[in-house]
Structures are given as structure tokens and as C-alpha cells.
Design a protein around this motif. Structure first.
Motif, mmCIF file in Angstrom:
data_model
loop_
_atom_site.group_PDB
_atom_site.id
_atom_site.type_symbol
_atom_site.label_atom_id
_atom_site.label_comp_id
_atom_site.label_asym_id
_atom_site.label_seq_id
_atom_site.Cartn_x
_atom_site.Cartn_y
_atom_site.Cartn_z
ATOM 1 N N LEU A 14 0.828 -1.208 0.000
ATOM 2 C CA LEU A 14 0.000 0.000 0.000
ATOM 3 C C LEU A 14 0.858 1.251 0.000
ATOM 4 C CD1 LEU A 14 -2.888 -0.928 2.440
ATOM 5 C CD2 LEU A 14 -3.049 -0.531 -0.025
ATOM 6 N N GLY A 15 1.914 1.249 0.751
ATOM 7 C CA GLY A 15 2.809 2.405 0.802
ATOM 8 C C GLY A 15 3.467 2.667 -0.533
ATOM 9 N N LEU A 16 3.883 1.637 -1.212
ATOM 10 C CA LEU A 16 4.508 1.815 -2.517
ATOM 11 C C LEU A 16 3.495 2.255 -3.561
ATOM 12 C CD1 LEU A 16 6.942 -1.240 -2.633
ATOM 13 C CD2 LEU A 16 7.513 1.166 -2.281
ATOM 14 N N ALA A 17 2.272 1.765 -3.455
ATOM 15 C CA ALA A 17 1.235 2.158 -4.412
ATOM 16 C C ALA A 17 0.843 3.615 -4.213
ATOM 17 C CB ALA A 17 0.018 1.262 -4.254
ATOM 18 N N ALA A 18 0.888 4.110 -2.995
ATOM 19 C CA ALA A 18 0.481 5.483 -2.706
ATOM 20 C C ALA A 18 1.501 6.495 -3.228
ATOM 21 C CB ALA A 18 0.284 5.668 -1.207
ATOM 22 N N HIS A 19 2.752 6.126 -3.289
ATOM 23 C CA HIS A 19 3.802 7.040 -3.736
ATOM 24 C C HIS A 19 4.796 6.255 -4.576
ATOM 25 C CE1 HIS A 19 6.760 10.272 -3.591
ATOM 26 N NE2 HIS A 19 5.779 11.024 -3.165
ATOM 27 N N PRO A 20 4.604 6.201 -5.892
ATOM 28 C CA PRO A 20 5.472 5.402 -6.753
ATOM 29 C C PRO A 20 6.939 5.771 -6.588
ATOM 30 C CG PRO A 20 3.617 6.297 -7.990
ATOM 31 C CD PRO A 20 3.583 6.922 -6.627
ATOM 32 N N ALA A 21 7.787 4.808 -6.874
ATOM 33 C CA ALA A 21 9.227 4.995 -6.671
ATOM 34 C C ALA A 21 9.785 6.128 -7.521
ATOM 35 C CB ALA A 21 9.957 3.697 -6.967
ATOM 36 N N ASP A 22 9.210 6.365 -8.707
ATOM 37 C CA ASP A 22 9.764 7.417 -9.550
ATOM 38 C C ASP A 22 9.048 8.756 -9.381
ATOM 39 O OD1 ASP A 22 7.507 6.388 -10.722
ATOM 40 O OD2 ASP A 22 8.274 6.458 -12.762
ATOM 41 N N ALA A 23 8.177 8.874 -8.386
ATOM 42 C CA ALA A 23 7.554 10.158 -8.054
ATOM 43 C C ALA A 23 8.517 10.922 -7.146
ATOM 44 C CB ALA A 23 6.225 9.950 -7.350
ATOM 45 N N ALA A 24 8.397 12.243 -7.146
ATOM 46 C CA ALA A 24 9.305 13.058 -6.329
ATOM 47 C C ALA A 24 8.553 14.254 -5.762
ATOM 48 C CB ALA A 24 10.483 13.530 -7.162
ATOM 49 N N SER A 25 9.117 14.825 -4.719
ATOM 50 C CA SER A 25 8.577 16.052 -4.132
ATOM 51 C C SER A 25 9.606 17.163 -4.310
ATOM 52 C CB SER A 25 8.305 15.868 -2.640
ATOM 53 O OG SER A 25 7.291 14.922 -2.451
ATOM 54 N N TYR A 26 9.112 18.370 -4.581
ATOM 55 C CA TYR A 26 9.993 19.516 -4.774
ATOM 56 C C TYR A 26 9.478 20.698 -3.972
ATOM 57 C CZ TYR A 26 11.662 16.854 -8.772
ATOM 58 O OH TYR A 26 12.182 15.882 -9.570
ATOM 59 N N PRO A 48 8.362 14.822 -14.257
ATOM 60 C CA PRO A 48 8.952 15.560 -15.378
ATOM 61 C C PRO A 48 10.244 16.292 -15.005
ATOM 62 C CG PRO A 48 7.090 16.762 -14.523
ATOM 63 C CD PRO A 48 7.150 15.456 -13.773
ATOM 64 N N GLY A 49 10.575 16.357 -13.734
ATOM 65 C CA GLY A 49 11.851 16.937 -13.322
ATOM 66 C C GLY A 49 11.738 18.287 -12.634
ATOM 67 N N ASP A 51 13.262 21.182 -13.135
ATOM 68 C CA ASP A 51 13.137 22.374 -13.974
ATOM 69 C C ASP A 51 11.690 22.613 -14.400
ATOM 70 O OD1 ASP A 51 15.824 22.984 -13.797
ATOM 71 O OD2 ASP A 51 16.343 21.907 -15.635
ATOM 72 N N TYR A 52 10.952 21.536 -14.685
ATOM 73 C CA TYR A 52 9.546 21.677 -15.048
ATOM 74 C C TYR A 52 8.779 22.344 -13.904
ATOM 75 C CZ TYR A 52 4.733 20.650 -16.200
ATOM 76 O OH TYR A 52 3.392 20.784 -16.460
ATOM 77 N N TYR A 53 8.997 21.856 -12.677
ATOM 78 C CA TYR A 53 8.262 22.398 -11.536
ATOM 79 C C TYR A 53 8.711 23.809 -11.172
ATOM 80 C CZ TYR A 53 6.085 17.885 -11.005
ATOM 81 O OH TYR A 53 5.349 16.755 -11.222
ATOM 82 N N ARG A 54 9.975 24.127 -11.387
ATOM 83 C CA ARG A 54 10.435 25.503 -11.146
ATOM 84 C C ARG A 54 9.719 26.456 -12.105
ATOM 85 N NH1 ARG A 54 14.764 27.960 -9.031
ATOM 86 N NH2 ARG A 54 16.003 26.082 -8.832
ATOM 87 N N THR A 55 9.632 26.075 -13.375
ATOM 88 C CA THR A 55 8.928 26.896 -14.366
ATOM 89 C C THR A 55 7.445 26.990 -14.041
ATOM 90 O OG1 THR A 55 10.521 26.236 -16.048
ATOM 91 C CG2 THR A 55 8.454 27.157 -16.833
ATOM 92 N N ALA A 56 6.836 25.878 -13.671
ATOM 93 C CA ALA A 56 5.412 25.874 -13.319
ATOM 94 C C ALA A 56 5.149 26.744 -12.091
ATOM 95 C CB ALA A 56 4.937 24.447 -13.073
ATOM 96 N N THR A 57 6.070 26.749 -11.130
ATOM 97 C CA THR A 57 5.916 27.601 -9.946
ATOM 98 C C THR A 57 5.901 29.064 -10.352
ATOM 99 O OG1 THR A 57 7.035 25.958 -8.566
ATOM 100 C CG2 THR A 57 6.880 28.176 -7.684
ATOM 101 N N GLY A 58 6.796 29.432 -11.262
ATOM 102 C CA GLY A 58 6.813 30.811 -11.756
ATOM 103 C C GLY A 58 5.556 31.166 -12.526
ATOM 104 N N THR A 59 5.021 30.225 -13.288
ATOM 105 C CA THR A 59 3.791 30.458 -14.045
ATOM 106 C C THR A 59 2.604 30.643 -13.118
ATOM 107 O OG1 THR A 59 4.650 29.166 -15.893
ATOM 108 C CG2 THR A 59 2.275 29.509 -15.824
#
Length: 105
Positions: A14-26, A48-49, A51-59
Motif C-alpha cells: 500500500l505504501g509503494l502504491a500510494a507514492h510510486p518509486a519514480d515520483a518526487a517532491s519539490y 517531469p523533473g 526544472d519543469y516544476y520551477r517553471t510551473a511555480t513561476g507560471t
């Protein structure tokens, strides 16, 4: 003993299903003149990485300064959850501006 192992296996699954291994927090520091906060991205995979989230934060936070989060100096900032369902923020930023969705949280 077998039920204990089964329970541990189920909890792990259940823990692995809730937060996939290739998901990340920024986290990013956002300074908007009248306020500062930490923008938190905790999106499901695929990631997506940074840089994607940095740009999205600015948007999402127009006319604000976006910087890397530094836990030594930014730990006291309020955190706001940012979301990007369908990864559309960077593709259609003008639509978000007209919809009034220009800040996290």
C-alpha cells in the motif's frame, strides 16, 4: 507469525502504491513582495523533473521571485501545495491567468 508477515507485506504494498518509486517532491521559495511561502510539489509519477516544476511555480505565481528552497533559512515559511493535473501549466499559461489560477495553494 504468518499473519504478521502478511500484514507487513500488505502495508508495504500500500505504501509503494500510494507514492510510486519514480515520483518526487519539490520545494521552492516564492517571494511575492507582500508575502513569502514555500511552494510544495508532490505529484504522482512520472516525474517531469525539477526544472519543469520551477517553471510551473513561476507560471502559477506571476510577478514573484522563485528560488531554490533552503531548509536552513526557509523552514519557517508556510507551505502551499501546488498542483498541475495533466501537466498543463507550462502548455497553457495564458488560460490559467484568465482563469485566475495564478498562485499555489
Amino acid at each position: 507469525m504468518a499473519s504478521r508477515a502478511a500484514l507487513l507485506s500488505a502495508a508495504l504494498a500500500l505504501g509503494l502504491a500510494a507514492h510510486p518509486a519514480d515520483a518526487a517532491s519539490y520545494l521552492f521559495r516564492v517571494d511575492c513582495g507582500d508575502e513569502s511561502f514555500a511552494a510544495l510539489w508532490d505529484e504522482p509519477a512520472p516525474d517531469p523533473g525539477r526544472d519543469y516544476y520551477r517553471t510551473a511555480t513561476g507560471t502559477l505565481n506571476l510577478h514573484c521571485v522563485i528560488a531554490d528552497y533552503d531548509r536552513r533559512t526557509d523552514a519557517g515559511l508556510a507551505r502551499r501545495l501546488c498542483r498541475d493535473p495533466g501537466r498543463v501549466i507550462n502548455a497553457f499559461p495564458i488560460a490559467l491567468i484568465f482563469a485566475g489560477l495564478t498562485r499555489c495553494g
